[in-house]
Write an enzyme that holds these catalytic residues in place. Sequence first.
Site, PDB file in Angstrom:
ATOM      1  N   ARG A   9     -10.184  -4.073  -7.184  1.00  0.00           N
ATOM      2  CA  ARG A   9      -8.888  -3.873  -7.817  1.00  0.00           C
ATOM      3  C   ARG A   9      -7.819  -4.475  -6.927  1.00  0.00           C
ATOM      4  O   ARG A   9      -8.042  -4.720  -5.745  1.00  0.00           O
ATOM      5  CB  ARG A   9      -8.611  -2.382  -8.048  1.00  0.00           C
ATOM      6  CG  ARG A   9      -8.595  -1.572  -6.773  1.00  0.00           C
ATOM      7  CD  ARG A   9      -8.386  -0.094  -7.034  1.00  0.00           C
ATOM      8  NE  ARG A   9      -7.082   0.178  -7.611  1.00  0.00           N
ATOM      9  CZ  ARG A   9      -6.671   1.398  -7.935  1.00  0.00           C
ATOM     10  NH1 ARG A   9      -7.472   2.429  -7.757  1.00  0.00           N
ATOM     11  NH2 ARG A   9      -5.454   1.588  -8.420  1.00  0.00           N
ATOM     12  N   ASN A 191      -4.095  -9.147  -2.728  1.00  0.00           N
ATOM     13  CA  ASN A 191      -4.907 -10.204  -2.111  1.00  0.00           C
ATOM     14  C   ASN A 191      -5.569  -9.758  -0.808  1.00  0.00           C
ATOM     15  O   ASN A 191      -5.862 -10.575   0.063  1.00  0.00           O
ATOM     16  CB  ASN A 191      -4.047 -11.452  -1.852  1.00  0.00           C
ATOM     17  CG  ASN A 191      -3.402 -11.985  -3.124  1.00  0.00           C
ATOM     18  OD1 ASN A 191      -4.070 -12.059  -4.161  1.00  0.00           O
ATOM     19  ND2 ASN A 191      -2.130 -12.327  -3.064  1.00  0.00           N
ATOM     20  N   ARG A 192      -5.802  -8.460  -0.680  1.00  0.00           N
ATOM     21  CA  ARG A 192      -6.468  -7.887   0.493  1.00  0.00           C
ATOM     22  C   ARG A 192      -5.689  -8.094   1.796  1.00  0.00           C
ATOM     23  O   ARG A 192      -6.221  -7.951   2.883  1.00  0.00           O
ATOM     24  CB  ARG A 192      -7.897  -8.451   0.647  1.00  0.00           C
ATOM     25  CG  ARG A 192      -8.842  -8.049  -0.480  1.00  0.00           C
ATOM     26  CD  ARG A 192      -9.010  -6.534  -0.525  1.00  0.00           C
ATOM     27  NE  ARG A 192      -9.973  -6.082  -1.515  1.00  0.00           N
ATOM     28  CZ  ARG A 192      -9.691  -5.718  -2.747  1.00  0.00           C
ATOM     29  NH1 ARG A 192      -8.443  -5.803  -3.186  1.00  0.00           N
ATOM     30  NH2 ARG A 192     -10.630  -5.273  -3.559  1.00  0.00           N
ATOM     31  N   LEU A 193      -4.403  -8.442   1.677  1.00  0.00           N
ATOM     32  CA  LEU A 193      -3.549  -8.556   2.863  1.00  0.00           C
ATOM     33  C   LEU A 193      -2.857  -7.214   3.075  1.00  0.00           C
ATOM     34  O   LEU A 193      -1.628  -7.083   2.940  1.00  0.00           O
ATOM     35  CB  LEU A 193      -2.547  -9.695   2.695  1.00  0.00           C
ATOM     36  CG  LEU A 193      -3.163 -11.095   2.575  1.00  0.00           C
ATOM     37  CD1 LEU A 193      -2.063 -12.145   2.396  1.00  0.00           C
ATOM     38  CD2 LEU A 193      -4.010 -11.419   3.794  1.00  0.00           C
ATOM     39  N   SER A 214      -5.303  -7.277   8.438  1.00  0.00           N
ATOM     40  CA  SER A 214      -6.089  -6.620   7.380  1.00  0.00           C
ATOM     41  C   SER A 214      -7.513  -7.150   7.381  1.00  0.00           C
ATOM     42  O   SER A 214      -8.366  -6.593   6.702  1.00  0.00           O
ATOM     43  CB  SER A 214      -5.436  -6.855   6.019  1.00  0.00           C
ATOM     44  OG  SER A 214      -5.362  -8.232   5.732  1.00  0.00           O
TER      45      SER A 214
END
Length: 214
Positions: A9, A191-193, A214
């Site tokens: 997600r 964006n997983r940052l 991250s």
Amino acid sequence: MNDLSNYRRSYEKSELLETNIPEDPINLFNRWFHEVEDFGGSGEVNAMTVSTIGLDGFPKSRVVLLKKFSEEGFIFYTNYESEKGKAIDANPNVCLSFFWQEMERQVIIKGIAQKTSEIISDNYFNSRPDGSKLGAIVSHQSEVIPSRTFLEENLKKIEAEFEGKPIPRPENWGGYLVTPLQVEFWQGRPNRLHDRIRYTSQSDFSWKIERLSS
């Protein structure tokens, strides 16, 4: 094999920036805790995972309920003779973690656990419902028992023994205070940052604040 590679997600609900954080982690934890509570999504916002190193050398985690927090640290209650109690007695280095999915937040706390005073344990025990008090007496937590019936029959005996009487706190039951040495706040981002801010306790009682990748 169950393939979960498509379980993902995008985290977009908030941000965690150095320009909007306090100098100590307890204030930020307090802010986050009440924001999650006000959001109303978490059934038990005080549910946390307590990780210890067992006598067998393996880490073990279990969910317990946080009962108090302050500048001194974080308090939970348990049977001192349970598996976690024996683990803490042998190695007081523990990790607490909170995951508040609704706000896309996580808090990880490394610290030292020590027993609370008997007064603190007594005061909390006396505030509990009678059923919970009797449960603490009858349950030899983490020990192997023959059946559920064995537990229920012992409870009936204890109920009869203390009917109409004050229920004392067992000596092997009480609180632990976890003094934090390091507290990491994780805020999910796109964006997983993700935002990760770590507070580390310093010898002068201040906190060193660092951003982690991250």
